[in-house]
Enzyme design. Structure first.
Site, short mmCIF file in Angstrom:
data_model
loop_
_atom_site.label_atom_id
_atom_site.label_comp_id
_atom_site.label_asym_id
_atom_site.label_seq_id
_atom_site.Cartn_x
_atom_site.Cartn_y
_atom_site.Cartn_z
CE1 TYR A 512 -7.65 8.01 -0.03
CE2 TYR A 512 -9.24 7.27 1.63
CZ TYR A 512 -8.02 7.14 0.98
OH TYR A 512 -7.15 6.14 1.34
CE1 TYR A 546 -10.78 4.64 4.03
CE2 TYR A 546 -8.58 5.35 4.66
CZ TYR A 546 -9.42 4.69 3.80
OH TYR A 546 -8.91 4.07 2.69
NE ARG A 567 -8.22 -0.26 4.01
CZ ARG A 567 -7.14 -0.34 3.25
NH1 ARG A 567 -7.04 0.36 2.15
NH2 ARG A 567 -6.12 -1.11 3.58
CG HIS A 570 -3.91 2.97 3.93
ND1 HIS A 570 -5.07 2.74 4.64
CD2 HIS A 570 -4.30 3.35 2.69
CE1 HIS A 570 -6.11 2.97 3.86
NE2 HIS A 570 -5.68 3.34 2.66
CG HIS A 572 -3.82 4.50 -1.40
ND1 HIS A 572 -4.26 3.24 -1.67
CD2 HIS A 572 -4.72 5.02 -0.52
CE1 HIS A 572 -5.38 3.00 -1.01
NE2 HIS A 572 -5.68 4.07 -0.29
#
Ligand code: NAD
Length: 642
Positions: A512, A546, A567, A570, A572
């Site tokens: 991120y 990630y 994870r 995906h 969000h």
């Protein structure tokens, strides 16, 4: 050398989880093909599984077993049995259902297969107590002993905690009295002591988590051992008193055992100090009678006959009845002695003995809980009280050491210190322990017609940049281009306009923006607004799997347990629309990695969607070389309650 007599009562025992699946086989093993099933109302789910396991072997059912086996009920069940020409009895339930099965077997000679759902132990004894005209009469016969017992711990998982405690203490009582029985022998001694330590170990664990499978297995195993003791050696004062109180005053079976046991033990203790020492050791307490009392009190079990509804005026008559016929007991029975014992049990007095650690802990817990009583918000009071009870039980059940607790505090301190405006280690901890998903599950289960929610995760940042319809949130970062075309509707499928939609995701390497200080962010974040048709559309890049950050306490925890930190890939979303509940969710890339082992337990089947591979022209004419992906999805928002 010890001279002894041991009579075994042979029964076939199948023990484990899911053993109900072997029921049909067990019935056929007895040469039977026409089963009468005995069950009871609160066990509808268990009965359904038994029905399924029996299949075509089942010919009739009877569901009305009652405590203490009234003969009228037996007669009604006998009519059903005869009408169906059954050749085998299968009973699923506690001691009451087993009692009915035994009463039928005694009258017909039919074989029995019992699936116990409590810890009463009746399934392994050749003893039957029946009630006729309000009087309970006990008899023993080989015809009464069930041929096969199928112990399936799955059937005990639904037993509510209060019943688990009282039924577990019922089993404890069989084991305790076996140890000072006139017929005691080395075989039952071993079984009884094993049962006692299993019960002492299992009950506190079940108070913390009634679904703890290992503890359930321990307790059921103990119930079998204790029942075997009950079948083999004569019982003493305690069982006599409970028999009297149940038969003549209608007191409930397991609860009465729970209240009376510490007092009966205290009465007998001076006559059998060596036995009490061994019981105390098996329980892990300094003194056996007060240790049992403290165990019951710490589990929230009943401690007084008064609370079971017995009038004080009935005590003299109970003492008289219990002392009227002689029976073997290690200490001489006197009317005055029994009256004193019963008075102590009626008031719920703790038998003499040094306060055990358990008692001191129970008092400490209650003092802390009482300190919340003044809280003006009742919800705060409830949550804090329950939290403290669970924490104290956790500490006691696991015998947490000072070093371990210090480590836990240090771990939480470091977790807090790791937090910053762009790093939320506590959210990560909650996520990796599955707590965020548990809270989410409860919230979402209340809105089944809407898009499932998913955890917020630690990377949301307030106030993402406004993004125009069709805009690009990737700011030219490398990755497979992704066109997102989403609709937002209400539960009736009507478009929701002017919804504020925040989106955020990782880059193609799984980071991120807030994890990449060199990046001039915010990037891969956006805030869009739905149009009159409830639509949003934007360009981004395909998110990838990630690892969650591994340089903090949570990463250390995952390392310690050997769990991967990944994870599943995906995107969000967060939706805020007037008149609707906020929805926080994630869409997972179908076929992506770690779908079955997402480290925060966030994947829900309904949220796994196609990020469909595409080639050729794009929806808005944008020039893309090579593959791009298209995500189309309709989100359904729940209306605001009220
Ligand atoms: P029980 O069979 O009466 O069950 C108590 C309640 O719990 C009932 O409402 C029952 O439907 C419910 N229940 C049982 N299992 C459940 C489960 N897994 N989940 C949810 N609910 C469940 O009580 P008990 O203490 O097992 O048996 C008491 C009877 O057994 C008494 O009549 C007693 O005299 C007799 N008993 C006989 C012997 C013997 O050797 N003859 C030994 C022990 C007890």
């Amino acid at each position: 050398m010890r001279t002894f007599v041991y009579t075994s009562h042979p029964a076939r025992v199948v023990f484990g989880a899911g053993t109900v699946g072997r029921l049909g086989e067990e019935v056929e093993r007895l040469g039977c093909s026409r089963v009468l099933l005995l069950s009871s109302g609160p066990l509808a789910a268990a009965s359904a599984r038994v029905r399924q396991a029996l299949g075509g072997l089942l010919v009739a059912e009877f569901g009305g077993a009652a405590m203490h086996t009234p003969v009228e009920v037996t007669q009604r069940a006998l009519d059903v049995l005869k009408e169906a020409a059954a050749d085998c009895i299968v009973a699923v339930g506690g001691g009451s259902t087993t009692g009915l099965s035994k009463a039928l077997a005694l009258r017909t000679g039919l074989p029995q297969v019992i699936l116990p759902t409590t810890y009463a132990g009746s399934e392994v004894t050749p003893v039957l107590g029946e009630t006729r005209d309000g009087r309970k009469v006990t008899r023993s016969s080989p015809d009464i002993l069930p041929e096969t017992v199928v112990y399936d711990i799955d059937f005990t998982l639904t037993l509510p905690l209060p019943l688990t405690v009282t039924s577990g203490v019922n089993a404890l009582a069989h084991a305790v009295e076996a140890l000072y029985s006139a017929d005691a022998n080395p075989i039952t001694d071993g079984q009884a002591l094993d049962a006692i330590s299993r019960i002492a170990r299992a009950l506190p664990r079940l108070a913390a988590d009634p679904a703890d499978q290992e503890a359930r297995a321990d307790l059921l195993h103990a119930a079998w051992l204790a029942g075997t003791c009950l079948a083999t050696v004569g019982m003493g004062l305690h069982h006599k008193l409970c028999h009297t109180l149940g038969g003549s005053f209608g007191l409930p079976h397991a609860e009465t055992h729970t209240v009376v046991l510490p007092h009966a033990m205290a009465y007998n203790a001076p006559a059998v100090p060596g036995v009490m020492r061994r019981i105390a050791d098996a329980l892990g307490v300094p003194d056996a009678p007060s240790g049992v009392y403290d165990l019951v009190a710490s589990l929230g079990g009943p401690t007084s006959l008064r609370d079971l509804g017995m009038p004080e005026s009935a005590l003299p008559r109970a003492a008289e009845l219990a002392a009227s016929t002689p029976y073997p007991n290690p200490r001489e029975l006197t009317r005055e002695g029994i009256a004193e014992l019963l008075a102590g049990a009626w008031h719920g007095r703790r038998p003499e003995g040094p306060p055990s650690t358990q008692a001191r802990l129970a008092r400490l817990t209650e003092r802390v809980v009482a300190s919340f009583e003044q809280a003006s918000d009742p919800r705060v009071r409830t949550l804090l009280s329950d939290l403290v009870r669970h924490l104290h039980t956790f500490v006691a059940a696991n015998d947490v050491t000072e070093d371990e607790w210090q480590y836990a505090i240090d771990f939480l301190t470091r977790t807090g210190q790791m937090c910053s405006p762009t790093r939320q280690e506590f959210v990560l901890l909650s996520d990796t322990l599955g707590v965020s998903s548990a809270v989410d599950l409860l919230t979402n289960s209340r809105t089944p017609d809407t898009t499932p929610s998913a955890v917020l995760g630690p990377f949301y940042v307030e106030g993402p940049p406004e993004t125009a319809h069709g805009g690009d949130i990737s700011a030219g970062l490398p990755g497979v281009p992704l066109w997102v075309d989403a609709r937002v509707t209400d539960t009736a499928g009507e478009p929701v306009k002017d919804a504020v939609v925040d989106v955020w995701q990782s880059n193609a390497d799984g980071f991120y923006d807030v994890q990449l200080p060199e990046l001039d962010g915010p990037v891969l974040r956006g805030r869009l607004r739905t149009d009159a048709e409830g639509r949003i559309a934007f360009w981004s890049i395909l998110p990838s799997e990630y690892p969650i950050p591994g340089d903090g306490p949570v990463g250390q925890m995952l390392d310690a347990i050997g769990r991967h930190p990944y994870r599943a890939p995906h995107l969000h979303f967060m939706f805020d629309a007037p008149g609707h509940r906020r929805l926080i969710t994630q869409l997972f890339v179908s076929g992506g990695a770690y779908m079955d082992s997402d480290t925060v337990f966030g994947v829900k089947d309904e949220l796994i969607v196609d990020f469909a591979p595409q080639a050729g022209p794009t929806p808005d004419g944008r020039q893309v070389d090579g593959e791009w992906r298209r995500l189309e999805y309709t989100f359904r928002l729940a209306p605001l309650a009220g």
